[in-house]
Design a protein around this motif. Structure first.
Motif, PDB file in Angstrom:
ATOM      1  N   HIS B 104       0.827  -1.202   0.000  1.00 30.33           N
ATOM      2  CA  HIS B 104       0.000   0.000   0.000  1.00 30.33           C
ATOM      3  C   HIS B 104       0.856   1.244   0.000  1.00 30.33           C
ATOM      4  CE1 HIS B 104      -3.926  -1.843   0.400  1.00 30.33           C
ATOM      5  NE2 HIS B 104      -3.367  -2.732   1.199  1.00 30.33           N
ATOM      6  N   ALA B 108       1.248   0.296   5.336  1.00 30.43           N
ATOM      7  CA  ALA B 108       0.572  -0.721   6.141  1.00 30.43           C
ATOM      8  C   ALA B 108       1.522  -1.520   7.025  1.00 30.43           C
ATOM      9  CB  ALA B 108      -0.256  -1.660   5.260  1.00 30.43           C
ATOM     10  N   LEU B 109       2.463  -0.834   7.646  1.00 29.73           N
ATOM     11  CA  LEU B 109       3.326  -1.497   8.615  1.00 29.73           C
ATOM     12  C   LEU B 109       2.924  -1.031  10.017  1.00 29.73           C
ATOM     13  CD1 LEU B 109       6.818  -1.065   6.905  1.00 29.73           C
ATOM     14  CD2 LEU B 109       5.333  -3.066   6.859  1.00 29.73           C
ATOM     15  N   VAL B 110       3.130  -1.902  11.000  1.00 29.41           N
ATOM     16  CA  VAL B 110       2.880  -1.522  12.381  1.00 29.41           C
ATOM     17  C   VAL B 110       4.207  -1.087  12.986  1.00 29.41           C
ATOM     18  CG1 VAL B 110       1.985  -2.244  14.616  1.00 29.41           C
ATOM     19  CG2 VAL B 110       1.029  -3.218  12.520  1.00 29.41           C
ATOM     20  N   ASP B 112       5.303  -0.271  15.904  1.00 32.06           N
ATOM     21  CA  ASP B 112       5.800  -0.790  17.171  1.00 32.06           C
ATOM     22  C   ASP B 112       6.149  -2.274  17.113  1.00 32.06           C
ATOM     23  OD1 ASP B 112       5.887   1.449  18.833  1.00 32.06           O
ATOM     24  OD2 ASP B 112       3.711   1.454  18.976  1.00 32.06           O
ATOM     25  N   LEU B 113       5.865  -2.902  15.990  1.00 27.71           N
ATOM     26  CA  LEU B 113       6.267  -4.298  15.853  1.00 27.71           C
ATOM     27  C   LEU B 113       7.597  -4.360  15.105  1.00 27.71           C
ATOM     28  CD1 LEU B 113       2.901  -6.120  15.021  1.00 27.71           C
ATOM     29  CD2 LEU B 113       4.047  -5.883  17.219  1.00 27.71           C
ATOM     30  N   THR B 114       8.242  -5.517  15.211  1.00 24.19           N
ATOM     31  CA  THR B 114       9.539  -5.662  14.560  1.00 24.19           C
ATOM     32  C   THR B 114       9.356  -5.953  13.072  1.00 24.19           C
ATOM     33  OG1 THR B 114       9.548  -8.020  14.929  1.00 24.19           O
ATOM     34  CG2 THR B 114      10.504  -6.651  16.659  1.00 24.19           C
ATOM     35  N   GLN B 117       7.940  -9.408  12.617  1.00 22.15           N
ATOM     36  CA  GLN B 117       6.524  -9.484  12.992  1.00 22.15           C
ATOM     37  C   GLN B 117       5.651  -8.875  11.903  1.00 22.15           C
ATOM     38  OE1 GLN B 117       7.023  -7.656  16.885  1.00 22.15           O
ATOM     39  NE2 GLN B 117       6.119  -9.449  17.845  1.00 22.15           N
ATOM     40  N   LEU B 121       2.794 -10.657   9.581  1.00 24.19           N
ATOM     41  CA  LEU B 121       1.541 -10.223  10.202  1.00 24.19           C
ATOM     42  C   LEU B 121       0.346 -10.940   9.567  1.00 24.19           C
ATOM     43  CD1 LEU B 121       0.514  -8.454  12.420  1.00 24.19           C
ATOM     44  CD2 LEU B 121       0.322  -6.564  10.805  1.00 24.19           C
TER      45      LEU B 121
END
Ligand SMILES: Nc1ncnc2c1ncn2[C@@H]1O[C@H](COP(=O)(O)OP(=O)(O)OP(=O)(O)O)[C@@H](O)[C@H]1O
Ligand SMILES: [Mg+2]
Lengths: 336, 266
Positions: B104, B108-110, B112-114, B117, B121
Motif C-alpha cells: 500500500h 501498512a506497517l505496524v 511498534d512491531l519488529t 513481525q 503479520l
C-alpha cells in the motif's frame, strides 16, 4: 521486562561510539531516559521497599509480605485485563463495577443454593457478558471506548444494586475461607491464581497469533486491517478477556470479605489503570508488557501498605497514589 | 513458480492461466466517498505474467482502485473478476486468501512491531501443542532474514522495530512482504517513491523477477521512465475514470502524458 521484540535493542544513545564495548553500551543505557522509563515500575518498587524498610523494619517481615501479596492479587488480575484493553488503545472504565456485578451475581446464585462451582461460573459469566457487550458496542457500534465503558460502569453497578436490593449477602463457606487464608508458604491462593493469570497472559500476548494481532490492532489499526486482521473481533476479544478476569477477581473479592457487596470499588478501577500506566504500557496502544503492570500493581499495593504501617492517615493514600501515577506518566514520555 | 515461500499458505497451483490470459477483470467499478466520486465506471484488465502499470495524476483514483481490488473497499457498483470468478471480498483477508498481496501507498506497517513481525503479520508461523498454537518466533526470524536478503536492500536486523527504519527501509519491508508470499497478483502502489537510486534499481529487478516467475504485477508509479521500462501494458486514469490503455510497446511517454492531462482523448 519482556518486550514485544523478545530482543533488546541497543539504547538509542545520541552519540554512537565506533566500537561500543559492553561497558559503553551500559553507560549509554544508563544515560538513556527511555531505559529508565521502561523500568520505572521496577525501580520505583525497589526504592519504595528500601525506604519503607528503613523506616519500619516490619515492612519486609514474612507476615507483611504475605499480606501485601494477597492484597495485590485482585489488582494484578484486573491490571492484566486492563493491559489487554489498553494495548489495543482502548480503556475499560467498567472493569471494577463489572467485578462488583460478578460478586453480586455470585452472592445471589449462592444464596439461592446453587453451590460454589455454579455460583463461581455465574459470576464469571455475568462479568464476561459485560465484556462482550463493551467490545461489541465499541467494535460494531463504533462508539468510543471511553464513552461505552463509562456507560457500562454505571449500568453494571446499577444492576448490581438492583440485583442485591442494595444489601450485601454474607457468604460462609469453608472452601472460600480456605481460598482467602490458605496457600503455599508465603503465597496465598489468590496470589498463586494471580500469578497463573499473569503468566498465561504473557504467553498469550507474546507467543500466540492472537497476541500479535492485539499489538497490531493497537499499534496501527489500518495496517492490521490491510493485512486481513479483523480489528473488530480483536476489540471484542480483549474486552471479553477484561470482563472474564473481572469475574475471576469478583470470586476472590467475595472470598476475601466473606460477603457479596454491591459496593462501588472505585479504587480498583483507578488502580488498575494506574498499574498499567506505571508498568510502561502506552495509552496510545501498540506496546505493552504483562510484567510491567504486575510490578505496577505490586508497587501500588506496597505504597498503601507501607503508608499504613508508618501510621500515615488514610486520607493521604489517594494523594500518594496520584503523585506516583502522574510521575510514572511523565516518565513514559521518554519511552523509546 | 514462487519466490521464497515462507508460509504454508495454500498456493493455488495448477492454475490453467497462461501468460497473457486475463487474471483480473475490473468491470464498471464505481465508488464514492460522500460526494467525492473517487471511481467512475472503471474497467480494465490485468494479465497473468505481465506487469501492468496504472498511471494518473494525484487524486485520479489509483489507490482507491487498489483498495477495491485488495478488499479494503467494496465497490458501490460494478464488480471485479479474479481468475474467472466474480469476487466478493469482504475483507483484505479474503483478497489475501485468494492470492492478492498489496504494497500500500501508506505502507501498512505496524511501527511498534519488529520487521519480522510485520513480514508475518496475520501469516504467523506456529507450532501446535494439542489445541494450542504457539508462535514459532525463531523460524519466522530466520525466514524473515532470508526474505529481506533477497531484496538486498540495506535493512537492519529483522528484530528491529519498524519505528527505527528509514522511509526506504520501510518500503523494502513492505515489498518483501508482498513478494514473499505465494501470491498470484502483487499490487505495488508507488513502491519506489521513497527509495534511493540503488534501492529503486533493486526493486525494479524484483518486479521483473516476480513477472518472470509468473506473478501478475500491478504497478502504480508517477515515474514514466520506470513505467516505460518495466510494464507490458499501461492504463491511464483521470478524475476517477479509466481513460484508456495501451500496450507499452505501442506507445510513447508523450502519448501517455497526453492521456493523463486530457490533451488527447482515448
Ligand atoms: N477514505 C477516503 N475518504 C474520502 N475520500 C477519499 C478517500 N480515499 C480517497 N478519497 C478521495 O478519492 C480521490 C482519489 O484518491 P486516490 O487516493 O485514489 O488518488 P491517487 O490516484 O492514488 O492519487 P496519488 O497519486 O496522489 O496517490 C481523491 O479525491 C481523494 O481525496
Ligand atoms: Mg495513491
Amino acid at each position: 521486562m519482556a518486550t514485544a521484540t523478545g530482543a533488546h535493542q541497543p539504547a538509542s544513545a545520541p552519540k554512537r561510539t565506533a566500537t561500543p564495548s559492553a561497558q559503553n553500551a551500559w553507560a549509554a543505557r544508563l544515560k538513556d531516559l527511555g531505559f529508565w522509563a521502561e523500568w520505572a515500575a521496577a525501580i520505583g518498587l525497589v526504592l519504595l521497599v528500601i525506604v519503607f524498610q528503613a523506616l519500619n523494619s516490619t515492612f519486609l517481615s514474612t507476615g507483611n509480605i504475605e499480606s501485601m501479596l494477597v492484597a495485590a492479587a485482585i489488582l494484578i488480575i484486573l491490571a492484566v485485563g486492563q493491559t489487554f484493553v489498553i494495548t489495543t488503545a482502548g480503556i475499560d472504565l467498567s472493569i471494577a463495577s463489572t467485578m462488583t456485578l460478578g460478586a453480586v451475581a455470585f452472592g445471589q446464585a449462592y444464596a439461592h443454593g446453587w453451590g460454589l462451582v455454579a455460583s463461581a461460573l455465574v459470576a464469571i459469566a455475568a462479568a464476561g457478558v459485560v465484556g462482550v457487550l463493551n467490545g461489541t458496542l465499541i467494535a460494531k457500534g463504533k462508539i468510543t471506548d471511553f464513552i461505552v465503558t463509562l456507560g457500562t460502569l454505571s449500568a453494571a453497578s446499577g444492576l448490581a444494586l438492583i440485583l442485591a436490593s442494595g444489601k450485601p449477602v454474607t457468604i460462609i463457606d469453608s472452601f472460600l475461607l480456605q481460598l482467602s487464608v490458605g496457600g503455599i508458604w508465603i503465597f496465598g491462593w489468590p496470589v498463586i491464581i494471580a500469578a497463573v493469570v499473569a503468566v498465561a497472559a504473557h504467553v498469550v500476548l507474546f507467543h500466540t497469533r492472537f497476541g500479535t494481532h492485539v499489538l497490531a490492532t493497537g499499534g496501527s489499526p489500518d495496517a492490521a486491517t490491510a493485512m486481513g486482521i479483523s480489528t473488530g473481533r480483536i476489540k471484542i476479544a480483549v474486552y471479553t478477556i477484561a470482563g472474564v478476569l473481572a469475574g475471576l477477581g469478583s470470586i476472590l473479592l467475595v472470598a476475601r470479605i466473606g460477603a457479596a457487596e454491591p459496593a462501588a470499588n472505585t479504587a480498583f478501577l483507578l488502580n488498575s489503570v494506574a498499574a498499567v500506566v506505571l508498568g510502561g504500557v502506552s495509552l496510545f496502544g501498540g506496546r505493552g508488557t504483562i510484567t510491567g503492570p504486575v510490578i505496577g500493581a505490586l508497587l501500588l499495593t506496597a505504597l498503601v501498605n507501607g503508608l499504613t504501617l508508618l501510621g500515615v492517615s488514610q486520607f493521604y493514600q489517594p494523594l500518594a497514589v496520584g503523585i506516583v501515577v502522574v510521575l510514572a506518566a511523565l516518565m513514559t514520555r521518554f519511552q523509546r | 513458480m514462487t519466490s521464497p515461500e515462507p508460509t504454508a499458505t495454500t498456493l493455488q497451483t495448477g492454475s490453467p492461466l497462461q501468460t497473457g490470459d486475463v487474471l483480473v477483470d475490473v468491470e464498471d467499478v464505481s465508488l464514492s466517498f460522500g460526494s467525492v466520486r473517487a471511481l467512475v465506471d472503471v474497467s480494465l484488465t490485468i494479465r497473468q505474467g505481465e506487469i501492468t502499470a496504472l498511471v494518473g495524476d494525484n487524486g485520479a483514483g489509483k489507490s482507491t482502485l487498489v483498495r477495491c481490488i485488495s478488499g479494503i473497499h467494496r465497490p458501490d457498483s460494478g464488480h471485479i473478476v479474479f481468475d474467472g470468478t466474480k469476487t466478493d471480498f469482504h475483507s483484505p483477508e479474503d483478497a489475501r486468501g485468494a492470492g492478492i498481496e498489496t504494497v500500500h501507498q501508506n505502507l501498512a506497517l505496524v511501527e511498534d512491531l519488529t520487521v519480522w513481525q510485520n513480514l508475518f503479520l496475520n501469516r504467523e508461523l506456529v507450532r501446535r501443542f494439542g489445541p494450542i498454537a504457539f508462535l514459532d518466533r525463531k523460524r519466522m526470524q530466520q525466514r524473515a532474514t532470508e526474505m529481506v536478503s533477497t531484496l538486498a536492500v540495506n535493512v537492519p536486523a529483522v528484530s528491529s522495530r519498524v519505528r527505527r527504519l528509514s522511509g526506504g527501509q520501510r518500503q523494502a519491508v513492505s515489498i518483501c512482504r508482498a513478494a514473499g508470499f505465494s501470491s498470484r497478483l502483487v499490487i505495488m502502489d508507488e513502491p519506489t517513491a521513497a527509495l534511493g537510486v540503488q534501492e529503486t534499481a533493486k526493486v525494479e529487478e524484483l518486479i521483473l523477477r516476480l513477472r518472470d516467475e509468473g506473478h501478475a504485477v500491478l504497478l502504480i508509479s508517477h515515474n514514466f521512465a520506470q513505467v516505460m521500462r518495466l510494464s507490458d501494458h499501461v492504463w491511464v486514469m483521470r478524475a476517477g475514470r479509466c481513460v484508456g490503455g495501451r500496450r507499452t510497446a505501442d506507445t510513447t511517454g508523450e502519448e501517455i502524458v497526453a492521456l493523463i492531462t486530457g490533451a488527447q482523448a482515448a
